[in-house]
Design a protein around this motif. Structure first.
Motif, mmCIF file in Angstrom:
data_model
loop_
_atom_site.group_PDB
_atom_site.id
_atom_site.type_symbol
_atom_site.label_atom_id
_atom_site.label_comp_id
_atom_site.label_asym_id
_atom_site.label_seq_id
_atom_site.Cartn_x
_atom_site.Cartn_y
_atom_site.Cartn_z
ATOM 1 N N LEU A 111 -1.746 -5.486 -4.206
ATOM 2 C CA LEU A 111 -1.147 -4.457 -3.347
ATOM 3 C C LEU A 111 -0.742 -3.205 -4.142
ATOM 4 N N PRO A 112 -1.683 -2.556 -4.832
ATOM 5 C CA PRO A 112 -1.304 -1.447 -5.717
ATOM 6 C C PRO A 112 -0.681 -0.256 -4.998
ATOM 7 N N LEU A 113 -1.244 0.182 -3.863
ATOM 8 C CA LEU A 113 -0.704 1.349 -3.176
ATOM 9 C C LEU A 113 0.598 1.015 -2.455
ATOM 10 N N VAL A 114 0.622 -0.142 -1.793
ATOM 11 C CA VAL A 114 1.839 -0.560 -1.093
ATOM 12 C C VAL A 114 2.978 -0.761 -2.092
ATOM 13 N N SER A 115 2.687 -1.407 -3.218
ATOM 14 C CA SER A 115 3.734 -1.646 -4.225
ATOM 15 C C SER A 115 4.275 -0.336 -4.779
ATOM 16 N N LEU A 123 -2.008 5.017 2.664
ATOM 17 C CA LEU A 123 -3.279 5.714 2.484
ATOM 18 C C LEU A 123 -3.057 7.120 1.957
ATOM 19 N N PRO A 124 -4.058 7.680 1.278
ATOM 20 C CA PRO A 124 -3.977 9.098 0.914
ATOM 21 C C PRO A 124 -3.960 9.957 2.182
ATOM 22 N N ARG A 125 -3.158 11.000 2.170
ATOM 23 C CA ARG A 125 -3.055 11.833 3.372
ATOM 24 C C ARG A 125 -4.394 12.462 3.732
ATOM 25 N N TYR A 126 -5.186 12.896 2.722
ATOM 26 C CA TYR A 126 -6.461 13.530 3.039
ATOM 27 C C TYR A 126 -7.372 12.584 3.811
ATOM 28 N N PRO A 136 7.378 12.423 -0.907
ATOM 29 C CA PRO A 136 6.350 11.390 -0.762
ATOM 30 C C PRO A 136 5.803 10.950 -2.118
ATOM 31 N N PRO A 137 5.389 9.711 -2.230
ATOM 32 C CA PRO A 137 4.763 9.241 -3.478
ATOM 33 C C PRO A 137 3.454 9.989 -3.736
ATOM 34 N N LEU A 138 3.191 10.277 -4.992
ATOM 35 C CA LEU A 138 1.975 10.984 -5.385
ATOM 36 C C LEU A 138 1.214 10.157 -6.410
ATOM 37 N N ARG A 139 -0.099 10.347 -6.422
ATOM 38 C CA ARG A 139 -0.947 9.774 -7.462
ATOM 39 C C ARG A 139 -1.810 10.901 -8.010
ATOM 40 N N THR A 140 -1.899 10.996 -9.331
ATOM 41 C CA THR A 140 -2.626 12.094 -9.969
ATOM 42 C C THR A 140 -4.018 11.642 -10.391
ATOM 43 N N CYS A 176 -6.009 16.832 -9.486
ATOM 44 C CA CYS A 176 -5.175 17.101 -8.307
ATOM 45 C C CYS A 176 -4.239 15.926 -8.071
ATOM 46 N N ASP A 177 -3.249 16.165 -7.225
ATOM 47 C CA ASP A 177 -2.329 15.111 -6.809
ATOM 48 C C ASP A 177 -2.696 14.659 -5.398
ATOM 49 N N GLU A 178 -2.506 13.384 -5.140
ATOM 50 C CA GLU A 178 -2.830 12.773 -3.860
ATOM 51 C C GLU A 178 -1.537 12.241 -3.249
ATOM 52 N N GLU A 179 -1.196 12.706 -2.058
ATOM 53 C CA GLU A 179 0.014 12.242 -1.372
ATOM 54 C C GLU A 179 -0.281 10.961 -0.592
ATOM 55 N N HIS A 180 0.594 9.982 -0.704
ATOM 56 C CA HIS A 180 0.424 8.719 -0.002
ATOM 57 C C HIS A 180 1.308 8.660 1.234
ATOM 58 N N VAL A 181 0.747 8.084 2.311
ATOM 59 C CA VAL A 181 1.416 8.035 3.612
ATOM 60 C C VAL A 181 1.407 6.597 4.121
#
Length: 301
Positions: A202-206, A244-247, A267-271, A161-166
């Protein structure tokens, strides 16, 4: 041709290493080397080229693996199906990132456990993508959830699945952001605000800054803690900005405990991917868990 030799050969072919194959088979490295040499004598051709780090298959080795592996996997499936029917419980060793595994994967698998389940007990481990893939390759886990795709033939992946970042912040911090300047100047409008993350890099922020603002974060993390659930708790408490992940933050957003000061059009996504060792989906308990996660993921997206 001895099936035990073929099993060892296919394991080496997938692992790319005599040492790693030995660990997976529960044999010594000299025993694996001896079996491969015996098989090479039987076929009359070298099957692997020895390298400083591991081995690579010859053309003959690739051809033999292509022919033998599906049949060996089918035999494993037959044997494991019988074992699965005769045994009251089978144990699945799952590994993945702590937040996603705890919040999504484990709840999706619980109905396979217990008296009303399908004969499955569950053991879970948390770790980084590198750690869980190394553990899976070494035989410590049966199934892994990862954001990284492994290389080589030993591990195979299936998109999950894909994860949306917020981008989120407590209301008091969000109120300090000039939204007009944020739209106009991007990340420059956020330079003076504290940032929270799971790692010093800072992996998610970067990733968010690069995808949305085409820039890099200017500051280091004010709070660094290796669990996004803790990052969310700190955001709610007012420690600063977080990605953060939206979920994970949806309920906090709905309650107004945090707000999203910026909502990009894309929005940025992570798979996430499901990863297994090649051939292990022939094991019914691994296949059931794999299928259950794929089915659950259809509702997460």
């Amino acid at each position: 041709m001895d099936l035990a030799l073929l099993r060892t050969f296919v394991t080496v072919h997938r692992a790319g290493s005599f040492t790693r194959a030995a660990a997976l088979l529960g044999l010594s490295q000299p025993a694996v080397t001896s079996q491969i040499r015996t098989l090479e004598r039987q076929v009359g051709r070298p099957l692997f080229l020895r390298r400083p780090r591991g081995v690579t298959p010859t053309t003959m080795g690739d051809e033999l693996a292509h022919k033998a592996a599906p049949h060996l996997d089918a035999l494993v499936e037959i044997a494991e199906t019988g074992l699965d029917e005769d045994s009251s419980l089978r144990t699945l060793h799952l590994a993945g990132p702590p937040e996603f595994t705890a919040e999504r994967a484990l709840p999706a698998l619980t109905d396979l456990c217990g008296e009303d389940g399908q004969g499955l007990t569950l053991r879970a481990s948390f770790g980084t993508a590198e750690e869980v893939l190394e553990g899976l390759a070494a035989g410590h886990h049966d199934l892994a959830i990862s954001t990284a795709r492994p290389r080589g033939a030993l591990l195979t992946t299936t998109p999950l699945c894909d994860e949306e970042h917020v981008l989120v912040a407590a209301p008091r911090w969000a109120g300090r952001i000039d939204t007009g300047r944020l739209r106009r100047d991007g990340a420059a409008a956020l330079e003076d605000l504290p940032v929270m993350e799971v790692h010093e890099s800072l992996p998610l922020v970067s990733r968010y800054w690069a995808a949305v603002f085409d820039s890099r974060p200017a500051a280091s993390g004010t709070v660094v803690v290796p669990d996004l659930r803790a990052v969310l708790a700190c955001a709610i408490a007012g420690a600063g900005l977080a990605v953060l992940p939206r979920y994970l933050c949806a309920a906090a957003l709905e309650r107004g405990e945090v707000v999203a000061p910026h909502e990009p059009t894309v929005p940025p996504l992570r798979t996430y991917v499901l990863v297994v060792r090649a051939g292990t989906l022939a094991m019914p308990h691994v296949a059931r868990a794999h299928d259950r996660l794929l089915g659950a993921a259809a509702e997460w997206c």
